[in-house]
Design a protein around this motif. Structure first.
Motif, mmCIF file in Angstrom:
data_model
loop_
_atom_site.group_PDB
_atom_site.id
_atom_site.type_symbol
_atom_site.label_atom_id
_atom_site.label_comp_id
_atom_site.label_asym_id
_atom_site.label_seq_id
_atom_site.Cartn_x
_atom_site.Cartn_y
_atom_site.Cartn_z
ATOM 1 N N ALA A 1 -0.937 -7.345 -3.435
ATOM 2 C CA ALA A 1 -0.601 -8.333 -4.778
ATOM 3 C C ALA A 1 -0.217 -7.554 -5.983
ATOM 4 O O ALA A 1 0.603 -7.382 -6.322
ATOM 5 C CB ALA A 1 -1.166 -10.127 -4.508
ATOM 6 N N ILE A 2 -1.261 -6.904 -5.733
ATOM 7 C CA ILE A 2 -0.671 -5.847 -7.218
ATOM 8 C C ILE A 2 -0.319 -4.777 -6.842
ATOM 9 O O ILE A 2 0.827 -4.656 -7.611
ATOM 10 C CB ILE A 2 -2.785 -5.554 -7.918
ATOM 11 N N ARG A 3 -1.328 -3.936 -5.651
ATOM 12 C CA ARG A 3 0.586 -2.568 -5.644
ATOM 13 C C ARG A 3 1.749 -3.263 -5.531
ATOM 14 O O ARG A 3 2.522 -2.764 -5.560
ATOM 15 C CB ARG A 3 0.281 -2.455 -4.079
ATOM 16 N N GLY A 4 2.483 -4.561 -4.411
ATOM 17 C CA GLY A 4 3.184 -4.798 -4.818
ATOM 18 C C GLY A 4 3.899 -5.816 -5.716
ATOM 19 O O GLY A 4 5.143 -6.290 -5.625
ATOM 20 N N GLN A 5 3.464 -6.424 -7.013
ATOM 21 C CA GLN A 5 4.403 -6.412 -7.720
ATOM 22 C C GLN A 5 4.575 -7.956 -7.565
ATOM 23 O O GLN A 5 5.264 -8.846 -7.870
ATOM 24 C CB GLN A 5 5.037 -5.529 -8.450
ATOM 25 N N LEU B 1 13.850 -2.865 6.885
ATOM 26 C CA LEU B 1 12.371 -2.308 6.496
ATOM 27 C C LEU B 1 12.707 -1.116 5.367
ATOM 28 O O LEU B 1 12.305 -0.474 4.704
ATOM 29 C CB LEU B 1 11.445 -2.868 7.424
ATOM 30 N N SER B 2 12.410 0.045 6.499
ATOM 31 C CA SER B 2 12.819 1.370 6.286
ATOM 32 C C SER B 2 14.028 1.340 5.234
ATOM 33 O O SER B 2 14.002 2.439 4.597
ATOM 34 C CB SER B 2 12.912 2.251 7.420
ATOM 35 N N ALA B 3 14.973 0.871 4.957
ATOM 36 C CA ALA B 3 16.362 1.079 4.310
ATOM 37 C C ALA B 3 15.550 0.709 3.062
ATOM 38 O O ALA B 3 15.796 1.346 2.245
ATOM 39 C CB ALA B 3 17.193 0.626 5.237
ATOM 40 N N LEU B 4 15.031 -0.361 2.600
ATOM 41 C CA LEU B 4 14.895 -0.931 1.795
ATOM 42 C C LEU B 4 13.697 -0.221 1.154
ATOM 43 O O LEU B 4 14.227 -0.761 -0.374
ATOM 44 C CB LEU B 4 14.804 -2.197 1.887
ATOM 45 N N THR B 5 12.820 -0.001 1.679
ATOM 46 C CA THR B 5 11.931 0.882 1.140
ATOM 47 C C THR B 5 12.489 2.492 0.460
ATOM 48 O O THR B 5 12.176 2.858 -0.623
ATOM 49 C CB THR B 5 11.003 0.867 2.045
ATOM 50 N N ASN B 6 13.087 2.718 1.393
ATOM 51 C CA ASN B 6 13.752 4.146 0.634
ATOM 52 C C ASN B 6 14.576 3.816 -0.155
ATOM 53 O O ASN B 6 14.572 4.780 -1.207
ATOM 54 C CB ASN B 6 14.948 4.295 2.336
ATOM 55 N N LEU B 7 15.145 2.815 -0.737
ATOM 56 C CA LEU B 7 15.728 2.759 -1.957
ATOM 57 C C LEU B 7 15.165 2.296 -2.810
ATOM 58 O O LEU B 7 15.843 1.990 -3.667
ATOM 59 C CB LEU B 7 17.102 1.389 -1.605
ATOM 60 N N GLY B 8 13.779 1.738 -2.672
ATOM 61 C CA GLY B 8 12.619 2.182 -3.752
ATOM 62 C C GLY B 8 12.637 0.689 -3.473
ATOM 63 O O GLY B 8 11.764 0.339 -5.377
ATOM 64 N N TYR B 9 12.575 -0.259 -3.220
ATOM 65 C CA TYR B 9 12.120 -1.868 -2.937
ATOM 66 C C TYR B 9 10.373 -1.955 -2.801
ATOM 67 O O TYR B 9 10.393 -0.933 -1.552
ATOM 68 C CB TYR B 9 13.172 -2.688 -2.406
ATOM 69 N N GLN B 10 9.731 -2.235 -2.899
ATOM 70 C CA GLN B 10 8.517 -2.450 -2.106
ATOM 71 C C GLN B 10 8.406 -3.399 -1.653
ATOM 72 O O GLN B 10 9.223 -4.412 -1.299
ATOM 73 C CB GLN B 10 8.052 -3.302 -3.819
#
Length: 196
Positions: free
Chosen positions: A101-105, A153-162
């Motif tokens: 929760a903390i890491r993922g804000q 999921l990979s595309a969104l995290t590559n765009l910088g989303y947690q």
């Protein structure tokens, strides 16, 4: 300072354990996860101890797992979090979920814990998000499956989303339209609308 305590468990209840060692009964504050994994009364128990000394008392906080103790010690460095609230936080969510929760804000997840309001949740994230890298936490698997899920999921995290926010957006998009689980473009657009 007491750092470790081994002895006969003579009493336990959520939030408290009494361990007798060398003829002395030590009253130890514990989290709910520690309570549920303690052996039955009368058995030998070993706890990692954090000793808190104040003007009025010496308090012991006990943990079965060293990682839970380490996380407790990080939590009490946050302004406004004392040892009793840190135990409440670790009782409201297990250590792994607190870290995620903390890491993922994920402020919403943190505010579900009694005693943690919006401002404190924000402070926990700001003060600890970069100080938990030494904790190993298994990645959360998305609760939804489908051929497009991993790629989106990979595309969104590559765009910088947690990652937790991306997983939540994907799950919400699929909840609205199950067919999206097999449609990369549709799922990506749907999740992107939700996450923004």
């Amino acid at each position: 300072m007491i750092a470790h305590l081994r002895g006969k468990l003579i009493f336990k209840q959520p939030g408290q354990a009494i361990v007798e060692a060398g003829g002395v009964g030590y009253d130890v504050a514990i989290s709910v996860p520690t309570f549920t994994t303690l052996p039955s009364v009368g058995a030998e128990a070993a706890l990692h101890i954090h000793t808190q000394v104040s003007d009025s008392q010496i308090a012991l906080f006990g943990f079965l797992e060293t990682d839970e103790k380490r996380l407790f010690e990080r939590l009490i460095t946050v302004s406004g979090v004392g040892p009793k609230l840190a135990i409440k936080i670790l009782s409201g969510l297990n250590s792994e979920r607190v870290i995620q929760a903390i890491r993922g804000q994920d402020h919403a997840q943190l505010t579900h814990i009694p005693g943690v309001g919006k401002k404190l949740a924000e402070r926990l994230v700001v003060e600890l998000k970069d100080k938990l890298d030494d904790f190993a936490v298994a990645p959360v698997q998305p609760s939804v499956q489908g051929p497009a899920v991993d790629d989106v999921l990979s595309a969104l995290t590559n765009l910088g989303y947690q990652r937790p926010a991306a997983e939540k957006a994907i799950a919400q998009a699929i909840a609205k339209d199950k067919a999206l689980a097999a449609d990369f473009d549709g799922l990506f657009r749907g999740a992107l609308k939700i996450i923004r």
